[in-house]
Design a protein around this motif. Structure first.
Motif, PDB file in Angstrom:
ATOM      1  N   GLN A  66       9.901  18.594  19.530  1.00 39.27           N
ATOM      2  CA  GLN A  66       8.932  17.799  18.778  1.00 39.27           C
ATOM      3  C   GLN A  66       9.675  16.740  17.971  1.00 39.27           C
ATOM      4  OE1 GLN A  66       7.067  20.197  15.776  1.00 39.27           O
ATOM      5  NE2 GLN A  66       6.335  18.411  14.661  1.00 39.27           N
ATOM      6  N   VAL A  67       9.353  15.480  18.236  1.00 29.68           N
ATOM      7  CA  VAL A  67       9.982  14.385  17.490  1.00 29.68           C
ATOM      8  C   VAL A  67       8.873  13.532  16.872  1.00 29.68           C
ATOM      9  CG1 VAL A  67      11.480  12.365  17.630  1.00 29.68           C
ATOM     10  CG2 VAL A  67      11.947  14.338  19.072  1.00 29.68           C
ATOM     11  N   ASP A  68       8.947  13.291  15.583  1.00 31.70           N
ATOM     12  CA  ASP A  68       7.958  12.447  14.919  1.00 31.70           C
ATOM     13  C   ASP A  68       8.634  11.231  14.308  1.00 31.70           C
ATOM     14  OD1 ASP A  68       5.573  14.096  15.260  1.00 31.70           O
ATOM     15  OD2 ASP A  68       6.625  15.520  13.967  1.00 31.70           O
ATOM     16  N   TYR A  69       8.114  10.070  14.640  1.00 37.64           N
ATOM     17  CA  TYR A  69       8.609   8.841  14.032  1.00 37.64           C
ATOM     18  C   TYR A  69       7.666   8.440  12.910  1.00 37.64           C
ATOM     19  CZ  TYR A  69      11.566   8.194  18.149  1.00 37.64           C
ATOM     20  OH  TYR A  69      12.495   8.347  19.139  1.00 37.64           O
ATOM     21  N   ARG A  70       8.233   8.084  11.773  1.00 37.33           N
ATOM     22  CA  ARG A  70       7.428   7.524  10.693  1.00 37.33           C
ATOM     23  C   ARG A  70       7.693   6.036  10.623  1.00 37.33           C
ATOM     24  NH1 ARG A  70       5.702  11.544   6.881  1.00 37.33           N
ATOM     25  NH2 ARG A  70       6.162  13.526   7.858  1.00 37.33           N
ATOM     26  N   LEU A  71       6.597   5.275  10.602  1.00 38.02           N
ATOM     27  CA  LEU A  71       6.763   3.825  10.628  1.00 38.02           C
ATOM     28  C   LEU A  71       6.002   3.144   9.513  1.00 38.02           C
ATOM     29  CD1 LEU A  71       5.917   4.845  13.842  1.00 38.02           C
ATOM     30  CD2 LEU A  71       7.189   2.756  14.206  1.00 38.02           C
ATOM     31  N   GLN A  72       6.485   1.956   9.186  1.00 43.51           N
ATOM     32  CA  GLN A  72       5.850   1.129   8.181  1.00 43.51           C
ATOM     33  C   GLN A  72       5.698  -0.256   8.777  1.00 43.51           C
ATOM     34  OE1 GLN A  72       8.267   0.531   4.764  1.00 43.51           O
ATOM     35  NE2 GLN A  72       6.552   0.148   3.394  1.00 43.51           N
ATOM     36  N   LYS A  73       4.553  -0.883   8.522  1.00 47.27           N
ATOM     37  CA  LYS A  73       4.325  -2.197   9.114  1.00 47.27           C
ATOM     38  C   LYS A  73       4.951  -3.285   8.263  1.00 47.27           C
ATOM     39  CE  LYS A  73       0.919  -4.637  11.778  1.00 47.27           C
ATOM     40  NZ  LYS A  73      -0.465  -4.720  12.228  1.00 47.27           N
ATOM     41  N   LYS A  74       5.802  -4.071   8.906  1.00 45.65           N
ATOM     42  CA  LYS A  74       6.408  -5.229   8.236  1.00 45.65           C
ATOM     43  C   LYS A  74       6.056  -6.446   9.072  1.00 45.65           C
ATOM     44  CE  LYS A  74       8.857  -3.411   4.857  1.00 45.65           C
ATOM     45  NZ  LYS A  74       9.473  -3.595   3.636  1.00 45.65           N
ATOM     46  N   GLY A  75       5.203  -7.296   8.565  1.00 40.26           N
ATOM     47  CA  GLY A  75       4.771  -8.441   9.361  1.00 40.26           C
ATOM     48  C   GLY A  75       3.977  -7.953  10.558  1.00 40.26           C
TER      49      GLY A  75
ATOM     50  N   GLY B  96       0.879  -1.165   0.000  1.00 41.99           N
ATOM     51  CA  GLY B  96       0.000   0.000   0.000  1.00 41.99           C
ATOM     52  C   GLY B  96       0.908   1.203   0.000  1.00 41.99           C
ATOM     53  N   SER B  97       0.493   2.314  -0.649  1.00 40.05           N
ATOM     54  CA  SER B  97       1.471   3.388  -0.766  1.00 40.05           C
ATOM     55  C   SER B  97       1.465   4.258   0.470  1.00 40.05           C
ATOM     56  CB  SER B  97       1.191   4.223  -2.004  1.00 40.05           C
ATOM     57  OG  SER B  97       0.076   5.036  -1.751  1.00 40.05           O
ATOM     58  N   ASP B  98       2.536   4.960   0.639  1.00 39.67           N
ATOM     59  CA  ASP B  98       2.746   5.810   1.801  1.00 39.67           C
ATOM     60  C   ASP B  98       1.856   7.052   1.696  1.00 39.67           C
ATOM     61  OD1 ASP B  98       3.626   7.408   3.760  1.00 39.67           O
ATOM     62  OD2 ASP B  98       5.753   7.282   3.236  1.00 39.67           O
ATOM     63  N   PRO B  99       0.915   7.197   2.617  1.00 39.41           N
ATOM     64  CA  PRO B  99       0.020   8.353   2.536  1.00 39.41           C
ATOM     65  C   PRO B  99       0.750   9.676   2.741  1.00 39.41           C
ATOM     66  CG  PRO B  99      -0.312   7.148   4.586  1.00 39.41           C
ATOM     67  CD  PRO B  99       0.612   6.332   3.748  1.00 39.41           C
ATOM     68  N   TRP B 100       1.945   9.618   3.324  1.00 40.92           N
ATOM     69  CA  TRP B 100       2.696  10.855   3.561  1.00 40.92           C
ATOM     70  C   TRP B 100       3.890  10.953   2.634  1.00 40.92           C
ATOM     71  CZ3 TRP B 100       1.383   7.746   7.938  1.00 40.92           C
ATOM     72  CH2 TRP B 100       0.209   8.171   8.568  1.00 40.92           C
ATOM     73  N   ALA B 101       3.813  10.220   1.519  1.00 40.98           N
ATOM     74  CA  ALA B 101       4.956  10.163   0.620  1.00 40.98           C
ATOM     75  C   ALA B 101       5.354  11.541   0.125  1.00 40.98           C
ATOM     76  CB  ALA B 101       4.636   9.265  -0.571  1.00 40.98           C
ATOM     77  N   ASP B 102       4.362  12.387  -0.111  1.00 39.00           N
ATOM     78  CA  ASP B 102       4.683  13.700  -0.671  1.00 39.00           C
ATOM     79  C   ASP B 102       5.537  14.522   0.281  1.00 39.00           C
ATOM     80  OD1 ASP B 102       2.287  13.404   0.718  1.00 39.00           O
ATOM     81  OD2 ASP B 102       1.695  15.441   0.219  1.00 39.00           O
ATOM     82  N   GLU B 103       5.425  14.225   1.589  1.00 42.09           N
ATOM     83  CA  GLU B 103       6.289  14.939   2.514  1.00 42.09           C
ATOM     84  C   GLU B 103       7.638  14.238   2.638  1.00 42.09           C
ATOM     85  OE1 GLU B 103       4.411  15.524   6.337  1.00 42.09           O
ATOM     86  OE2 GLU B 103       2.494  15.481   5.304  1.00 42.09           O
ATOM     87  N   ALA B 104       7.584  12.928   2.495  1.00 38.40           N
ATOM     88  CA  ALA B 104       8.756  12.147   2.880  1.00 38.40           C
ATOM     89  C   ALA B 104       9.765  11.967   1.759  1.00 38.40           C
ATOM     90  CB  ALA B 104       8.319  10.791   3.408  1.00 38.40           C
ATOM     91  N   GLU B 105       9.356  12.186   0.521  1.00 33.26           N
ATOM     92  CA  GLU B 105      10.281  11.863  -0.565  1.00 33.26           C
ATOM     93  C   GLU B 105      10.678  13.083  -1.382  1.00 33.26           C
ATOM     94  OE1 GLU B 105      10.748   8.380  -2.578  1.00 33.26           O
ATOM     95  OE2 GLU B 105      11.337   7.928  -0.542  1.00 33.26           O
ATOM     96  N   SER B 106      10.466  14.253  -0.827  1.00 33.50           N
ATOM     97  CA  SER B 106      10.654  15.428  -1.652  1.00 33.50           C
ATOM     98  C   SER B 106      12.124  15.774  -1.821  1.00 33.50           C
ATOM     99  CB  SER B 106       9.940  16.613  -1.041  1.00 33.50           C
ATOM    100  OG  SER B 106      10.751  17.183  -0.052  1.00 33.50           O
ATOM    101  N   LEU B 107      12.404  16.394  -2.951  1.00 35.45           N
ATOM    102  CA  LEU B 107      13.751  16.889  -3.197  1.00 35.45           C
ATOM    103  C   LEU B 107      13.745  18.403  -3.281  1.00 35.45           C
ATOM    104  CD1 LEU B 107      15.823  14.783  -5.729  1.00 35.45           C
ATOM    105  CD2 LEU B 107      16.559  15.777  -3.584  1.00 35.45           C
ATOM    106  N   ASP B 108      12.550  19.003  -3.090  1.00 36.22           N
ATOM    107  CA  ASP B 108      12.537  20.449  -3.257  1.00 36.22           C
ATOM    108  C   ASP B 108      13.195  21.120  -2.071  1.00 36.22           C
ATOM    109  OD1 ASP B 108       9.206  20.010  -2.571  1.00 36.22           O
ATOM    110  OD2 ASP B 108      10.499  21.104  -1.202  1.00 36.22           O
TER     111      ASP B 108
ATOM    112  N   GLN C  74      -2.450   5.014   8.732  1.00 35.91           N
ATOM    113  CA  GLN C  74      -3.162   4.870   7.482  1.00 35.91           C
ATOM    114  C   GLN C  74      -2.625   3.620   6.796  1.00 35.91           C
ATOM    115  OE1 GLN C  74      -3.535   8.721   5.826  1.00 35.91           O
ATOM    116  NE2 GLN C  74      -4.734   8.067   4.097  1.00 35.91           N
ATOM    117  N   GLU C  75      -3.458   2.619   6.730  1.00 34.94           N
ATOM    118  CA  GLU C  75      -3.044   1.326   6.185  1.00 34.94           C
ATOM    119  C   GLU C  75      -1.770   0.840   6.863  1.00 34.94           C
ATOM    120  OE1 GLU C  75      -3.180   1.365   1.843  1.00 34.94           O
ATOM    121  OE2 GLU C  75      -4.805   2.816   2.013  1.00 34.94           O
ATOM    122  N   ASN C  76      -0.686   0.695   6.082  1.00 33.57           N
ATOM    123  CA  ASN C  76       0.539   0.153   6.662  1.00 33.57           C
ATOM    124  C   ASN C  76       1.516   1.224   7.126  1.00 33.57           C
ATOM    125  OD1 ASN C  76      -0.003  -2.660   6.361  1.00 33.57           O
ATOM    126  ND2 ASN C  76       0.241  -2.360   4.159  1.00 33.57           N
ATOM    127  N   TYR C  77       1.067   2.468   7.131  1.00 34.50           N
ATOM    128  CA  TYR C  77       1.964   3.551   7.507  1.00 34.50           C
ATOM    129  C   TYR C  77       1.455   4.269   8.754  1.00 34.50           C
ATOM    130  CZ  TYR C  77       4.286   2.867   3.069  1.00 34.50           C
ATOM    131  OH  TYR C  77       4.990   2.334   2.048  1.00 34.50           O
TER     132      TYR C  77
END
Lengths: 298, 201
Positions: free
Chosen positions: B145-154, A85-97, B126-129
């Motif tokens: 302020q610290v934010d962790y971004r996570l992805q579900k693996k298994g 499933g794609s990353d819902p926050w991808a636009d924030e996380a993958e930017s190069l701008d 949101q789903e796996n994120y």
């Protein structure tokens, strides 16, 4: 008057800019312009609620087909992302701008200047001061100066229509200036949970749709942008210190003391950034850009 | 004062619950909390305080961090569009080097721990994120302020990015690496990375 100090600061600033521009012209020949990007390529945040939009638009134009980042409407169709499933926050996380930096040669020169300035002067003096003044004292002094520049935050709140923040700042100032012994204690936060409203004129400009313009690394002041430098100059007029301490040298003394006290609390931060970075200049430029975006969004 | 804080936190938690209808102490937050608590336990362990135990201490932190951080995902996101051009060997080499650099950066941050309070204030799934929002209250009375971004693996939620005051670590490295590769090449980047990791070990 405090005005001479303001005048002097502006004058020094302009002189520096002039010096910088001539430096930049010299350095330009050497750097071959690799780093000079068009200021129009990068996404410019366009005001408070539009930032996210502008941000993702910049994404769409910059990402290129290789990155496989599916936009929200085609979520989940990218090859790589199928299983996850794609990353819902991808636009924030993958930017190069990033922030446009046409003056990079000049900025890099000042980066080196500030680096030396820090290690040769600010850090030793700040460390010595830290040894002498206990942390409690330094926190009180910081609180005093923070309380003093309440007008900057209050007016910045007001200009963005953040009336609650404006009210909080007013109450904070009244409470801290009285019950908090002239602001040395932040009782408004401790007792009432009235947090400092982290607003400034640069954020006000951003709220009205003004982008950062271009990146500036200023001598003594460090990372900034055209917009935020304008805000900083405006804030000089909102600083009550100038109206309270009108004589030149005492005024300069207060300012230096404030700066020294702040520095003493941040020793180690710059070293950590440098240690973690492969290109400290780019690391700092990007950190400033992201930090400001985060502040503006709030 | 302490009591006051916990009431505020409780109210904040309730409000977050009401607004987002997402449980604040969900799985991702629990995973971050578990890892954080284990690291704090190691850092504050009196048995590991002496200077000669420093190596053992960082080894222990490393193994805890390894379980929670997804180095491959971080590397992929950092190289972004340059990732696809890499061979399998290059990818593995990069993951190893970049992982070491990140570990060190992270170790430096946690090793300075001196009783700061960690508050878990926000969680979005949101789903796996997921994003887990954390506030660290420093001794100097400021909140970070610290934010962790996570992805579900298994079954596990794995960290692929950390933002401090809105500055994403991966984002920051991506721009540095892109700038270095634009100036020189991928080989140039690897050389720089290697000398950074080796040089300061």
């Amino acid at each position: 008057m405090g005005a001479p100090v303001r005048f002097l600061i502006c004058l020094v600033f302009l002189l520096n800019l002039f010096l910088a521009l001539s430096l930049a012209r010299e350095a330009d020949a050497g750097s071959g312009g690799i780093a000079v990007k068009s200021p129009f390529l990068a996404a410019q945040p366009e005001g408070h609620e539009l930032i996210r939009l502008a941000y993702s638009e910049g994404q769409a134009t910059q990402g290129g087909p290789q990155e496989d980042r599916s936009q929200p409407e085609v979520r989940g169709t990218g090859d790589d992302e199928k299983s996850q499933g794609s990353d819902p926050w991808a636009d924030e996380a993958e930017s190069l701008d990033s922030i446009p930096d046409p003056l990079e040669p000049m900025n890099r020169a000042f980066f080196v200047f500030n680096d030396k300035m820090y290690f040769w002067f600010l850090k030793p003096v700040g460390t010595g001061y830290k040894e002498v003044v206990p942390e409690v004292g330094r926190i009180c002094i910081r609180n005093f100066f923070t309380n003093l520049i309440m007008p900057t935050r209050a007016i910045s709140c007001l200009l963005q229509g953040k009336f609650e923040g404006f009210g909080i700042e007013l109450v904070r100032c009244v409470v801290n200036s009285t019950a908090g012994f002239l602001g040395f204690q932040d009782v408004a936060r401790d007792a009432l949970n009235f947090q400092i409203q982290d607003e400034d004129l640069g954020q006000v400009f951003a709220f009205y749709g003004i982008g950062p313009g271009l990146y500036l690394n200023l001598p003594f002041l460090g990372p900034s942008s055209l917009r935020d430098t304008a805000g900083w100059v405006g804030e000089l007029y909102l600083n009550p210190l100038d109206y309270m301490v009108e004589d030149f040298w005492p005024n300069v003394g207060f300012r230096s003391f404030d700066m020294l006290n702040k520095t003493s609390m941040r020793i180690g931060e710059y070293e950590a950034l440098k240690k973690a970075a492969l290109d400290p200049y780019v690391a700092m430029r990007d950190a400033y850009y992201q930090y400001r975006l985060n502040q503006i969004e709030k | 004062m302490r009591c006051d804080r916990s009431i505020i936190v409780a109210v904040a938690l309730l409000m977050a619950l009401a607004v987002s209808s997402v449980s604040v102490a969900g799985e991702p937050t629990e995973d971050i909390r578990k890892t954080t608590d284990r690291i704090i336990a190691i850092v504050t362990d009196p048995g590991l305080k002496e200077a000669d135990k420093a190596r053992e201490k960082s080894r222990q932190i490393r193994s805890v961090v390894d379980e929670r951080f997804n180095w491959e995902e971080m590397s992929k996101r950092t190289l972004a569009r340059h990732w696809k051009d890499r061979t399998q060997n290059e990818k593995e080499e990069f993951i190893d080097l970049f992982g070491k650099l990140l570990e060190r950066t992270y170790l430096d941050k946690v090793e300075g721990y001196s009783g700061e309070k960690v508050l878990y204030v926000d969680e979005k799934v949101q789903e796996n994120y997921a994003i887990v929002g954390v506030r660290i209250v420093t001794k100097q009375e400021t909140e970070i302020q610290v934010d962790y971004r996570l992805q579900k693996k298994g079954e596990e939620w794995l960290v692929y990015d950390i933002s401090i005051e809105g500055v994403s670590l991966i984002n920051n490295y991506r721009k540095q690496f892109d700038s270095i590769m634009t100036r020189s090449s991928y080989t140039g980047l690897i050389e720089k990375l290697r000398s950074k990791v080796v040089g300061e070990n």
